[in-house]
Design an enzyme around this catalytic site. Sequence first.
Site, short mmCIF file in Angstrom:
data_model
loop_
_atom_site.label_atom_id
_atom_site.label_comp_id
_atom_site.label_asym_id
_atom_site.label_seq_id
_atom_site.Cartn_x
_atom_site.Cartn_y
_atom_site.Cartn_z
CG ASP A 13 -17.75 -38.45 -7.01
OD1 ASP A 13 -18.11 -37.56 -6.21
OD2 ASP A 13 -17.34 -38.21 -8.16
CG HIS A 41 -19.49 -36.06 2.37
ND1 HIS A 41 -18.29 -35.39 2.33
CD2 HIS A 41 -19.89 -36.01 3.66
CE1 HIS A 41 -17.98 -34.96 3.54
NE2 HIS A 41 -18.94 -35.32 4.37
N GLY A 304 -24.44 -31.94 -9.29
CA GLY A 304 -25.51 -32.68 -9.94
C GLY A 304 -25.09 -33.29 -11.26
CG ASP A 335 -25.13 -52.08 -2.81
OD1 ASP A 335 -24.05 -51.69 -2.32
OD2 ASP A 335 -26.06 -51.30 -3.13
#
EC number: 6.3.4.4
Length: 432
Positions: A13, A41, A304, A335
């Site tokens: 991930d 992905h 999920g 970010d």
Amino acid sequence: MTNVVVVGSQWGDEGKGKIVDWLSERADIVVRYQGGHNAGHTLVIDGTSYKLSLLPSGVVRPGKMAVIGNGVVVDPHALIAEIGRLEAQGVTVTPDNLRIADNATLILSLHRELDAMREDAASNSGTKIGTTRRGIGPAYEDKVGRRAIRVMDLADLDSLAGKVDRILTHHNALRRGLGVAEVSHQTIMDELTSIADRVLPFRDTVWLFLDKERRKGSRILFEGAQGSLLDIDHGTYPFVTSSNTVAGQAAAGSGMGPGSLGYILGITKAYTTRVGEGPFPTELKDAIGEFLGEKGHEFGVVTGRKRRCGWFDAALVRQSIATNGITGIALTKLDVLDGLEELKICVGYMLDGEQIDHLPASQGAQARVEPVYITLEGWKESTVGARSWADLPAQAIKYVRQVEELIGAPVALLSTSPERDDTILVTDPFED
């Protein structure tokens, strides 16, 4: 010009999808070399999102060849369903842009059932691994046990019956032990013959195809799934996947020699996440952990499931640099750290009163380690969409430089948003 291997340097991930998509535009061929449809992905191309879990990223780009190597375990039903979803979005998938190794192992319904039964049993005893229940592990077990059904077997129905008998001898013994009904020979034969005509057109001798392309000078991108810390040998065993996820598997799982690999790019998140069970020394179970999870949208594409979040662990990434032979990293999700007053980086661990610089292999020791942190000043300014160093706050640059120093590898790419063009290129891996 060189070939490029993309690996995750943490627990998966890490944002490989965006980076692979960015690189696939420069590649001629994109190869999956391990895993199955247990790690997904999302690619965003011209505003359209494509969710992939088994097919290589190159399949959605015109003019690119996607290859599923022998190291992948292929669920034919998942394959057909994924192709169908892409075709509904206007993507054509034919043997002109997809090849599957004839010696790749197939995932059968009995693998999925066994995976789920084991997880259910382990849940009751508190020893579950946290698999996706998609049959990946049991399929690899049959491969190693020399009883797997492979893609090529679909073309030889005369010998397929005997191979089905062989695999059922093993699985029905397990099912009797677990107290569940046995699977009939005809059930598996029907399952396989029903999908044979949909899978066989993609069959190819992949090692030979790739060797010819390499000799022609084609640019080859090897696309890894999961992350190095989930490697069956080098990961946090037993809370790992069932295949080798490190860069060396790109050679074994495609049929190309190690000398063909070239640049090893480690995809590295600016913080750490993990999904499922297992040790996580820098995990944050506080407001900062929640902040990272919400801002970073940390939910699994395939399951999920909510991901666990924590500070960047330089000691773990340093291990991945070594076990993969990583040339440079792509640092992603910088970010997400915007707005935090201070940031911490793990530089090692305390274990039974002694400071160590790596995570020990012992499960017991892994559970006892305590992270040793350094603290850096955060930044208030936004890094979202930055495409040059000049666009970054000074403290963000300092953070990146500190990461480079601690892990012993340079940043080749820096990602500042999910958008593919919001990327700062330091070194083009294909030109290294």
